[in-house]
Design a protein around this motif. Structure first.
Motif, mmCIF file in Angstrom:
data_model
loop_
_atom_site.group_PDB
_atom_site.id
_atom_site.type_symbol
_atom_site.label_atom_id
_atom_site.label_comp_id
_atom_site.label_asym_id
_atom_site.label_seq_id
_atom_site.Cartn_x
_atom_site.Cartn_y
_atom_site.Cartn_z
ATOM 1 N N VAL A 84 0.497 13.870 11.429
ATOM 2 C CA VAL A 84 0.052 12.567 11.921
ATOM 3 C C VAL A 84 -1.286 12.123 11.429
ATOM 4 C CG1 VAL A 84 -0.677 11.177 13.783
ATOM 5 C CG2 VAL A 84 1.648 12.179 13.846
ATOM 6 N N GLU A 105 5.168 6.137 -1.750
ATOM 7 C CA GLU A 105 5.586 6.945 -1.116
ATOM 8 C C GLU A 105 6.433 6.146 0.115
ATOM 9 O OE1 GLU A 105 2.703 6.620 -1.823
ATOM 10 O OE2 GLU A 105 1.614 8.649 -1.600
ATOM 11 N N LEU A 155 7.889 9.007 9.543
ATOM 12 C CA LEU A 155 6.792 8.749 8.576
ATOM 13 C C LEU A 155 6.823 7.390 8.281
ATOM 14 C CD1 LEU A 155 6.682 11.781 6.348
ATOM 15 C CD2 LEU A 155 5.266 11.256 7.965
ATOM 16 N N TYR A 177 -1.520 11.545 7.702
ATOM 17 C CA TYR A 177 -0.854 10.360 7.084
ATOM 18 C C TYR A 177 -1.169 9.193 7.763
ATOM 19 C CZ TYR A 177 2.054 13.086 3.760
ATOM 20 O OH TYR A 177 2.222 14.081 2.809
ATOM 21 N N MET A 178 -1.335 9.202 8.880
ATOM 22 C CA MET A 178 -1.464 8.080 9.679
ATOM 23 C C MET A 178 -2.723 7.746 10.280
ATOM 24 S SD MET A 178 1.979 8.782 11.588
ATOM 25 C CE MET A 178 3.527 9.532 11.117
ATOM 26 N N ASP A 230 1.127 -1.281 0.058
ATOM 27 C CA ASP A 230 -0.194 -0.214 -0.055
ATOM 28 C C ASP A 230 0.989 1.304 0.063
ATOM 29 O OD1 ASP A 230 -2.282 1.451 0.326
ATOM 30 O OD2 ASP A 230 -2.417 1.497 2.387
ATOM 31 N N ARG A 231 0.538 2.047 -0.947
ATOM 32 C CA ARG A 231 1.305 3.336 -0.853
ATOM 33 C C ARG A 231 2.764 3.057 -0.839
ATOM 34 N NH1 ARG A 231 -1.181 7.614 3.430
ATOM 35 N NH2 ARG A 231 -1.873 5.993 4.575
ATOM 36 N N GLY A 280 4.985 5.667 11.306
ATOM 37 C CA GLY A 280 3.597 6.239 11.516
ATOM 38 C C GLY A 280 2.669 5.892 10.187
ATOM 39 N N ILE A 281 3.174 5.723 8.991
ATOM 40 C CA ILE A 281 2.333 5.187 7.826
ATOM 41 C C ILE A 281 2.119 3.878 7.558
ATOM 42 C CG2 ILE A 281 1.864 5.600 5.367
ATOM 43 C CD1 ILE A 281 3.416 8.276 5.660
ATOM 44 N N LYS A 291 1.064 2.397 15.506
ATOM 45 C CA LYS A 291 2.131 3.116 14.669
ATOM 46 C C LYS A 291 2.236 4.696 15.071
ATOM 47 C CE LYS A 291 -1.136 3.559 10.869
ATOM 48 N NZ LYS A 291 -1.238 3.117 9.443
ATOM 49 N N VAL A 292 0.828 5.222 15.286
ATOM 50 C CA VAL A 292 0.916 6.729 15.546
ATOM 51 C C VAL A 292 1.598 6.903 16.741
ATOM 52 C CG1 VAL A 292 -0.483 8.737 15.801
ATOM 53 C CG2 VAL A 292 -1.085 7.092 14.189
#
Lengths: 506, 173, 512, 350, 100
Positions: free
Chosen positions: C437, A117, A154, C440-441, A113-114, A157-158, A164-165
């Motif tokens: 955040v 990026e 990132l 994106y998250m 996914d993504r 986080g992503i 994750k955040v």
């Protein structure tokens, strides 16, 4: 060849970034993107091989740095684009370029996914990491140091897992706040020396030409030290690490453990030792204590972890403790060992994370209790895992051994109790790693799902085996590495030796 | 006590009384009228200071134009007696003492700086011709720039006060 | 035949060159107003916006032309030098970007274009004059022009009570502050007999500093502090920014502030009144702290950025706390650089916010930003760059801005202030990061429509991004320019200032 | 200024006497302007006007005055009392005050003293009149508002909007005159208009190119005094007498007086500014008292002409619609006034 | 003759009254009037200082202040009308759409 020598560092540093920028323009066809990223990172690796191969060529004899480039960048404040490598940073650069293509490979399927990026961030991260190791201007160093933060945060986080955040923000805030202290120290140095150039500042400090230094030196030392200690992470500052590792995607973990943590120890070696030898010596006792606590505490906590990735994460805390111990033992062996542990840990822990990632890819969990008896459905995987675990444990003839041995001998020289306590760490690490191996691979298959697990696939082999190979070569012929490291550590210890001499003389 | 001082005190008393009345009154129209009284009294003070032109302008512009606008708006909106809602207690608690302190400070500074230095009333003839000369030479740029200010003000008044339906109407055309 | 009287009144052509940008902008503003009634709404939005944009470009050109002839003009009421040229370029460029980014916003929100663009241009005139004025009365009027036009712009979404309310609050507090500023001017005039900054400076140098000057400076500081949104005079900021149209917020959080900073720089440094240190120190520390702490708890992005702008005003004020003259040029240059960098990133951030907000500005909470990284990756990436710059991460202009300010402060031995600043930037990182955040998250919980990026917004964003990155990688030229023109602000009597105002030749004026 | 020669006590006495005379004359004039208006309009409409009280109805004003005095003074219950009572007073006081700076003739020399025929000569006299008349609007506005009646309120609103709007044109039309005479002092302005062109055309401002200014002034002045065709604030047919709907007896009379006093002030000002004031042919061989009296006569005659025009217009023109009134003021009168101003400035400069 | 400081103190009192009004009044129009009162206080200072320095420029400033006040009045009252349309109130305490 001279032009190449001049530009090779710049090239190595910025090729990934250029690749990332090109990637932005590429259409979102995942396969192409993956291939492009792989090619870019391999190209970087190949280019970086130039560095060790021609390392001995005397280029700039004066400073002890090779492949130096020094051109003005910003006139006020006087910031130079000053890069160069010595024996310490040489191998860290190569380690980075070595691990990145493997990261691309290991993410081949796990990231779907993504994708675009992901690889953009990965390549930007590579540039920033290399930049940290080659920068010789304090400002440039800080610049790259901060720049590693964003892509890594990132990535976690992503592309990370459930929390994750939280992990990303925690990671970011910890490092960010800590590096503020370093920035303050850098600014103080600039304000009082008029330059950001590492070499010049070092010369000035050694010549005693910096006003007010004696009063501020301790604070400056601490300013740098806190930033690095959080990154390492040294014992009380380590709490971000398990979260970040557990939540990070595999490639993120690999780079995090393999390279990012080394930024801290590299910083200690380069800046704390290089700029403030006296303060380093004064503060060594408690730092060493913290390192020992880290070694033992990390190992003990790792032992009780039910989560494979968390276990490896805590093992990193433990291993990095060795590095710090080695650095602050102020012995040739200790420093060499610290350097070698850095490299060895990068390779073997990186590989461990990859292997853990492989399992997660198949079962979407890291819980050790979910597995058991995997040796029969996944023989190649089990064998590779065993090899890496042994390397990590410190089996002679594998890479872990050399480093730990050197560190411990350095610690013994410094003070016997350090060595003894440190040595227990080796035992602990054998315990938790082998125990984990036993629980995961031996015995009967406890969960039926695990019977049908796929063994290592081609690209996974391509990612893991180079590590295994490197581990073997490093264990068998450490001299290849140490040949470059040794002179540098030697010269790093000179001011310390002089200091001791002075003390003795009095 | 000279006649000037008497007049000063008279106008000053009117001005202060008007100002306090402005605060005390609860109906905006009364406040507006007290403000007009203040302005008129100030015009008197200006006359005492020899600024005849300014005094006249004060009456025409302030009392005759600006305050008419205020009264007009009060009438237009039929603004009633001020509600004594909770108010901003903090403002009252900190603002008023602070303000008192500030004004006492200014007054002290002024007395400290000038003491009993006297102004000769009428020493400075505020003749329109002289003012005009000054306005069109030394202060030419500020003077010209005020035209932009006024332009903006007109435009703003039109934009803000015109009914929002105007937009719709324009669209239909 | 011209009679002698007229010849005296009419200034020479050379003096008009020194207000050329203002003239050009006013002309374009008037042109827009004249054309407005001739067009229907749809065509008006396009054409008038284009005219406005061309006007700003012409203004930039005029600024360049103006900067070729430095000096005093109009009876010493304005002074053209590197400093004023810098701020001219800055405010006009901001206006240009805001016009670009308003291009489709107006259509989406059904705002009439004519007055909007005209007001931006006229407001820019005021701000330009603020940066070149050295006469307190002219400063006052210019300040009013810029303020009043922003009051009106804040209320442009008239069918929304929030916007009108924002306009009202801005207006009331703004005029309140103006009165303070004016009282300060009166005190200055009373104490020194002049309102010309240069003359005041000379007077103070030869006669010492009268008591009233302290009060006057304090009052002026209060007045300007309101415009700068410096704590404790910041209370209006969040409300006003929340209610006002997003591109307008981008405008008014940068351009009038930059101009007010220019004025403050001239006043503080040229008058060289010694007592400004502690008020500035306290205001800077408070602004940083209150701004950052306030922003932590916000859920509305506009409010969050409003608090952040308070904090940034605080960082900028740090540069004003230089005590000894040899440190001034550093401080001034740092402040100028900061103003430029802040303008680039904030205008850009609000352009994105305005674009996301959509009709009626309904999508402005953090929740609405969830998953934007996926649904519109490019915009999110651009916003991320601006936010990183606001944090002060390297390779963005925000980093060098903070860097210069703090290093100037350190060099002036303002250790504690620097420390407060550094700690605050760390706190600040948290809430900017929150936006990233969220973008994106987090997975989006509700469907937020994002319209296609139009040419105008796209260009504005591209320019802002470029400027942000450019200032982050090659800050040299801008900083160098700032350092050079910082000398222009230095008072005449400070030894060692090579180009003081006294040496700028006034245009000779022949009177028959 | 001749007054300097007067001792202070004498100055006060003389001023008091002048004020008393002037007030008396003014009030009488107000009363008889009303009579005149009724009479003239009556004749225009082919009827007689007042005839019953006294010869030609000449005592009618006295009768009206008595009636106002003795009528019951009603105060409606829901009015805002303080302002309701204050409003007519404000109106009448400011209407009467402005006469103070109007010169109505040359100076008289009595013994050693020169006494100007004017209560006081201020060097910003014209501005003062403008200021006072601009305050006069409060009377109407407050009356309308305090009556607590929607017709009154509308009347008051209209009055204030209209007066503020037209005041701009009024002021601008005067600036032309100011440019030509270079002074705000009414006496100077009149003195600047002495003499003749080519021996027979008087140097009045209206003959010096201020024709446009004059007409702008005239129109704006009609609007300022709320006279037909600009009498929207008290339009009987739509607003039931507008702002003074709720007023009766003496309070009503005050508004009435204020309106007519304003008319007279405006007429005085017009003749001073545009028609040369008290200037007129005075053959040198006439005895001295006539040198003093004739200018006054000329002045009164000019004022009378203006008043007559006022009445004439009232008898002739219909009332504007409100939007027409505003549009006329802003879109026609103001630009014309500005053009006049520019033209005058250019003409004076070149 | 009157001491200069008396004028200045009077001006300070008026200014302070304006500030107080701004703080304690609840009606938007009255608040705005308080601001006008402050400006008037400043005007008195200007004229008094003009007399002190024998500089007519002080009177010219008053002129500019009046222009500014007029412009502010036009815009401010327009805003007040607009807000009354939207909210049907003139009480500042009820202008609370925008709060934390």
């Amino acid at each position: 060849m001279r032009t190449l020598d001049h530009n090779i560092l710049t090239l190595v540093t910025f090729v990934p970034l250029a690749g990332a920028l090109l990637l932005v323009l590429l259409p979102r066809r995942d396969r192409d993107i993956r291939i492009f990223a792989l090619v870019t990172s391999l190209l970087t690796f190949v280019l970086s091989l130039h560095l060790p191969v021609y390392f001995k060529r005397p280029l700039h004899l004066g400073t002890g740095f090779h492949y130096e480039v020094n051109s003005p960048w910003i006139s006020s404040p006087t910031i130079h684009y000053h890069i160069g490598i010595d024996g310490i940073s040489l191998w860290l650069v190569v380690l980075t370029t070595f691990l990145t293509p493997l990261c691309v490979l290991i993410s081949w399927k796990s990231v779907h996914d993504r994708v675009k990026e992901f690889f953009i961030l990965l390549l930007i991260l590579e540039t920033a990491l290399i930049g940290v190791f080659v920068a010789l201007d304090l400002f440039l160093f800080y610049f790259f140091w901060e720049a590693t933060l964003i892509p890594m945060a990132l990535l976690i986080g992503i592309f990370g897992h459930e929390r994750k955040v939280y992990a990303a923000v925690k990671f970011f805030m910890y490092t960010m706040i800590a590096s503020m202290f370093m920035l303050a120290a850098i600014l103080w140095l600039y304000a009082h020396t008029g330059t950001f150039d590492f070499v010049e500042i070092q010369t000035q400090i050694r010549a005693g030409g910096v006003p007010n230094l004696s009063a501020a030196a301790l604070w400056l030392f601490l300013g740098f030290f806190i930033a690095f200690a959080v990154k390492v992470p040294l014992f009380p500052f380590h709490t971000w690490l398990p979260d970040a590792h557990v939540e990070a995607p595999t490639a993120g973990s690999v780079l995090l453990a393999g390279v990012l943590l080394k930024m801290g120890t590299y910083g200690m070696l380069r800046f704390n030792l290089g700029l403030f030898p006296e303060q380093s010596r004064q503060n060594a006792p408690w730092i060493v204590v913290l390192a020992l606590i880290g070694i033992i505490y990390g190992a003990l906590v790792a032992m009780v972890q039910p989560n494979m990735k968390k276990l490896i994460a805590y093992s990193s805390v433990s291993h990095l403790g060795f590095v710090v111990l080695g650095i602050f033992s102020f012995t040739q062996a200790g420093l060499n060992g610290a350097m070698f542990v850095m490299l060895a840990h990068g390779v073997s822990t990186g590989a461990l994370f990859m292997l853990a990632g492989v399992l997660h890819e198949r079962r979407h969990t890291y819980e050790i209790s979910e597995f058991g008896g995997l040796a029969s459905p996944m023989p190649i995987y089990a064998a590779s895992f065993l090899f890496i675990v042994l390397a990590s444990v410190g089996l002679p003839l594998l890479n872990g051994f050399v480093g730990e041995f050197l560190v411990l001998s350095g610690a013994f020289q410094s003070r016997a109790i350090y060595g003894i306590l440190g040595a227990t760490g080796v035992i602990w690490s054998a315990c938790y790693l082998l125990w984990m191996y036993q629980r995961v691979f031996y015995g009967k298959v406890t969960h039926a799902v695990n019977n049908s697990l796929l063994d290592l696939e081609g690209f996974e082999k391509a990612a893991v085996w180079p590590c295994a190979l490197a581990a073997l070569v490093m264990g068998v012929a450490p001299i290849i590495w140490l040949a470059a490291i040794d002179p540098t550590t030697h010269s790093a210890l000179v001011p310390l030796a002089q200091m001791t001499a002075k003390v003795v003389g009095q | 006590m000279s006649i000037h001082l008497v007049l000063f005190l008279f106008f000053g008393a009117v001005a202060v009384a008007g100002a306090i009345n402005l605060l005390a009154q609860s109906h905006p129209i009364n406040s507006a009228l007290s403000l007009i009284a203040v302005m008129a009294a100030l015009a008197g003070e200006f006359l005492l200071l020899g600024a005849e032109f300014v005094a006249a302008i004060q009456v025409i512009v302030y009392a005759g134009a600006i305050m008419v606008l205020f009264v007009f708006v009060i009438m237009l909106l039929n603004a009633g007696v001020e509600e004594r809602t909770k108010g901003s207690r903090v403002a009252i608690m900190f603002g008023i003492p602070g303000m008192l302190m500030g004004s006492v400070l200014v007054a002290w500074a002024v007395l400290h700086s000038y003491g009993q230095d006297e102004v000769v009333a009428g020493a400075l003839e505020g003749a329109p011709r002289d003012i005009a000369t000054l306005l069109f030479r030394e202060f030419l740029l500020p003077f010209e720039v005020t035209s932009i200010l006024i332009l903006i003000a007109i435009m703003g008044a039109v934009v803000l006060a015109s009914k929002p339906q105007a937009v719709q109407k324009r669209k239909e055309h | 035949m011209i009679t002698p009287l007229v010849a005296q009144v009419i200034p020479q052509a050379g003096e008009y060159v020194r207000i050329l940008p203002e003239l050009v902008l006013s002309l374009f503003g008037i042109l827009i107003m004249l054309l407005d009634p001739l067009m229907d709404e749809q065509r008006g939005q396009k054409t008038l916006g284009l005219i406005g944009f061309i006007g700003t470009l012409a203004g930039l050109l005029a600024t360049w032309y103006m900067s070729q002839s430095p000096g005093l003009a109009f009876s010493n009421s304005i002074q053209i030098d590197g400093f004023s040229a810098f701020f001219h370029v800055l405010v006009i460029a901001i206006a240009a970007l805001v016009i670009l980014s308003s291009y489709e916003y107006l259509a989406v929100q059904h705002i009439r274009a004519g007055e909007y663009y005209a007001l931006i241009l006229f407001g820019t005139v005021g701000m330009g004059l603020m940066s070149s004025a050295v006469e307190l009365v002219l400063i006052f009027i210019a300040l009013e022009i810029s303020s009043i036009s922003t009051y009106i712009l804040a209320g442009f979404r008239r069918y929304q009570a929030a916007s009108t309310e924002s306009s009202l609050k801005y207006f009331l507090l703004g005029s309140f502050a103006t009165a303070f500023f004016l009282y300060g001017v009166a005190m200055m005039f009373g104490a020194t007999g002049s309102t010309n900054i240069d003359k005041i400076s000379r007077y103070l140098q030869s006669n010492g500093v009268p008591l009233l000057v302290y009060i006057g400076t304090a009052l002026m500081f209060v007045g300007l502090g309101f415009k700068l949104a410096a704590a404790p005079l910041h209370v209006w900021t969040p409300d006003v920014y929340e209610g006002a149209p997003a591109p307008v917020v981008g405008f008014m959080s940068t351009a009038p502030k930059a101009a007010a900073f220019a004025v403050l720089l001239r006043i503080v440094f040229a008058i060289n009144e010694p007592a400004h240190f502690w008020p500035v120190w306290v205001a800077a520390a408070l602004s940083m702290t209150i701004g950052n702490l306030g922003a932590l708890v916000q859920t509305n992005v506009k409010r969050l950025l409003a608090y952040s702008s308070i904090a940034h005003a605080g960082y900028l004020l740090v540069a004003f706390a230089m005590t000894t003259p040899e440190n001034w040029p550093n401080g001034i240059a740092a402040a100028m650089f900061y103003a430029a960098a802040y303008a680039a990133m904030n205008v850009g951030a609000f352009a994105v916010v305005g674009h996301f907000a959509n009709a009626g500005e309904q999508y402005v909470t953090l929740e609405d930003y969830e998953g934007l990284g996926r649904s519109s990756p490019l915009l999110a990436a651009v916003l991320t760059i601006f936010l990183l710059s606001l944090i002060g991460i390297p390779i963005t202009g925000g980093f060098f801005a903070k860097f210069y300010v703090f290093s100037a402060a350190l060099r002036a031995n303002l250790i504690w202030l620097t420390l407060i600043g550094v700690v605050n930037s760390a706190i600040g990182a948290y809430y900017y990061l929150r936006i990233i955040v969220v973008m994106y998250m987090r997975e989006p919980r509700k469907q937020v429509p994002v319209s296609r990026v139009s040419f105008g917004v796209g260009t504005a964003l591209a320019v802002c991004t470029f400027a942000t990155i450019y200032l982050g990688i090659f800050p040299n030229r801008v900083l160098h320019y700032a350092q050079q023109s910082a000398q222009n602000v230095m008072p005449v009597h400070v030894a060692g200032s090579p180009t003081s105002t006294a040496e700028i030749p006034a245009i000779p004026r022949s009177r028959p | 200024m001749g007054t300097h020669a007067l001792p202070i006590w004498l100055f006060i006495v003389v001023s008091a006497i002048k004020s008393a005379i002037l007030l008396f004359v003014l009030l009488t004039a107000v009363a008889y302007t009303v009579w005149l208006e009724r009479k003239v309009v009556g004749h225009m409409q082919n009827r007689w006007g007042p005839t019953r009280v006294g010869p030609f109805g000449l005592l009618q004003p006295a009768a009206d005055g008595l009636k106002f005095l003795f009528k019951e003074d009603l105060t409606p219950p829901h009015v805002y009392k303080p302002l309701y009572i204050a409003a007519p007073m404000i109106a009448v006081i400011f209407a009467l005050t402005s006469i103070a700076v109007i010169p109505f003739g040359n100076s008289v020399v009595i013994g050693r003293y020169t006494i100007p025929l004017q209560i006081t000569d201020v060097n910003v006299g014209l501005l003062l009149i403008l200021g006072i008349t601009s305050i006069g609007v409060y009377g109407v506005a407050l009356a309308g508002w305090s009556s607590n009646n929607k017709y009154s309120l509308l009347g008051g609103l209209r009055a204030s909007a209209q007066m503020v709007s037209y005041e701009i044109s009024l002021g601008l039309s005067l600036v032309g005159v100011l440019i030509m005479s270079g002074s705000f002092s009414l006496r100077h302005i009149v003195e600047a208009q002495q003499g003749h062109f080519w021996g027979f055309i008087p140097r009045w401002n209206i003959f010096q190119g201020q024709v446009v200014g004059f007409f702008v002034y005239l129109i704006a002045a009609y609007a300022e005094t709320n006279r037909i065709p600009f009498d929207l604030p008290e339009a009987e047919t739509e607003l039931v007498a507008g702002y003074h709907t709720e007023y009766s007896a003496m309070k009503f009379a005050m508004f009435f007086m204020a309106e007519y006093a304003n008319m007279i002030t405006v007429a005085c000002l017009a003749s001073l500014l545009f028609l040369g004031g008290w200037n007129g042919p005075i053959p040198a061989w006439l005895p001295y008292p006539l040198h003093v009296i004739l200018p006054v006569v000329y002045f009164v005659a000019k004022v009378f002409v203006f008043l007559f025009i006022y009445i004439w217009v009232r008898g002739t023109l219909p009332r504007f619609r409100y939007d027409q009134l505003m549009a006329f003021g802003w879109k026609f009168l103001l630009p014309v006034a500005i053009c006049n101003l520019i033209a005058t400035a250019v003409a004076v400069t070149w | 003759m009157v001491p200069l400081s008396y004028y200045l103190v009077l001006s300070a009192i008026l200014f302070a009254c304006g500030v107080t009004g701004f703080l304690i009044k609840r009606n938007v129009i009255t608040i705005f009037m308080s601001i006008e009162l402050m400006l008037n206080g400043v005007n008195l200072s200007f004229v008094a200082f003009a007399a002190k320095w024998h500089a007519l420029s002080g009177q010219v400033f008053v002129f500019f202040v009046m222009v500014v006040a007029a412009a502010e009045a036009a815009v401010g009252l327009a805003i007040i009308i607009a807000i009354y349309r939207a909210r049907e109130t003139l009480n500042v305490d009820q202008m609370n759409l925008l709060k934390l």
